[in-house]
Scaffold this motif. Structure first.
Motif, PDB file in Angstrom:
ATOM      1  N   TRP A 165      23.179  45.848  56.522  1.00  0.00           N
ATOM      2  CA  TRP A 165      23.732  45.810  57.884  1.00  0.00           C
ATOM      3  C   TRP A 165      22.780  45.127  58.867  1.00  0.00           C
ATOM      4  CZ3 TRP A 165      26.051  50.335  55.535  1.00  0.00           C
ATOM      5  CH2 TRP A 165      27.445  50.394  55.687  1.00  0.00           C
ATOM      6  N   LEU A 169      22.986  43.607  63.252  1.00  0.00           N
ATOM      7  CA  LEU A 169      22.298  44.373  64.309  1.00  0.00           C
ATOM      8  C   LEU A 169      21.152  43.554  64.892  1.00  0.00           C
ATOM      9  CD1 LEU A 169      22.234  47.759  62.341  1.00  0.00           C
ATOM     10  CD2 LEU A 169      23.574  47.330  64.410  1.00  0.00           C
TER      11      LEU A 169
ATOM     12  N   THR B 138      22.668  53.045  59.818  1.00  0.00           N
ATOM     13  CA  THR B 138      23.288  52.018  60.662  1.00  0.00           C
ATOM     14  C   THR B 138      23.977  52.638  61.874  1.00  0.00           C
ATOM     15  OG1 THR B 138      23.571  50.608  58.740  1.00  0.00           O
ATOM     16  CG2 THR B 138      24.926  50.074  60.654  1.00  0.00           C
ATOM     17  N   HIS B 142      22.942  51.366  65.413  1.00  0.00           N
ATOM     18  CA  HIS B 142      24.052  50.801  66.184  1.00  0.00           C
ATOM     19  C   HIS B 142      24.142  51.469  67.564  1.00  0.00           C
ATOM     20  CE1 HIS B 142      28.439  50.612  67.219  1.00  0.00           C
ATOM     21  NE2 HIS B 142      28.308  49.373  66.790  1.00  0.00           N
TER      22      HIS B 142
END
Lengths: 174, 174
Positions: A165, A169, B138, B142
């Motif tokens: 991920w 990000l 994440t 996030h």
């Protein structure tokens, strides 16, 4: 957006509570984390904001408002907080920031500044002539920059943990 | 830093209160401000986090934990919040985020996940195989990325107002 007092103050008065909501009671794995050598942790950021309350914004505004012959600001020590925060807990710093900020905003509101006063100038040691309006806008933007920095420093601690991920990000590589 | 549940949850549980402290009651000049065409305001960021609570983190964790034949995640709609937030106030969104997050963290805690479960995998539609541990890390990163984004978007509204201080405030040009 132009600077005006009520809109600017609306941000300034929220900063201590924002940092408290983000950081109070968090494990030191977060609050002492940095982005690497000679970068600042969330703890350091709060200490830096406290130093600004004591020596930067309101003291510089006073220099401008005095309209004296000498309007040059004292250079700001970006590292003083390392000394001043020694031996304190993050909880103590969050309390200190809240009480200094409340005091400083009471002072600012008490001045009931006019547009003419907001246009008065001082001499920044490196940047030259600046207006009171610019100084106060900078106070606001500086707060927001440090809130963003605290969030970014924390996010980066999971740079590896997020696995693939990471590419979604951007904050992890900023 | 490796992901572990208590440390990660410590951040996740603070996000709604952090955004509330930052944004509740602020004038729309701040909360509706963007970084330009097709960029997100603070209001949009909160709406996006709500959509993630409904469709991303916990639903994807459920897919992984089911250990079924089909572990492919539903693609995440990064723009659904524009539709879902229509007609709502920021105060309503902040309340909604707080209640969905509390529910989702109760679910997460209730699972009492083991290391073996954290190592289970799902299939991300674009990124391929990911672990539950990476998904949860994440979620945390996030949140922090969007807190940083909200602060940055707001700071940029004073890009001109700070005058010559702009060069000292990298957040204004990020």
């Amino acid at each position: 957006m132009e600077f005006d007092l009520p809109t600017g103050i609306a941000v300034l008065e929220r900063t201590p509570a924002t940092l408290r909501a983000m950081l109070a009671g968090l494990p030191p794995a977060w609050t002492d984390a940095t982005e690497g050598l000679e970068t600042w942790s969330p703890f350091d950021n709060v200490g830096h904001l406290i130093h600004g309350e004591r020596t930067d914004w309101i003291p510089r505004a006073r220099i401008i408002l005095a309209e004296g012959a000498e309007r040059r600001f004292t250079p700001y020590d970006r590292f003083a907080h390392f000394r001043e925060s020694t031996g304190k807990t993050l909880g103590m710093l969050l309390d200190e920031l809240a009480s200094l900020r409340a005091e400083n905003l009471a002072t600012l509101r008490g001045w009931r500044l006019t547009d003419a006063q907001l246009a008065l100038t001082g001499e920044h040691p490196a940047l030259g002539t600046v207006t009171l309006r610019q100084l106060l806008a900078t106070w606001v933007a500086h707060d927001l920059g440090h809130i963003a920095q605290v969030a970014r420093v924390m996010a980066k601690q999971y740079r590896e943990a997020v696995g693939p991920w990471r590419e979604y990000l951007p904050v992890l590589d900023r």
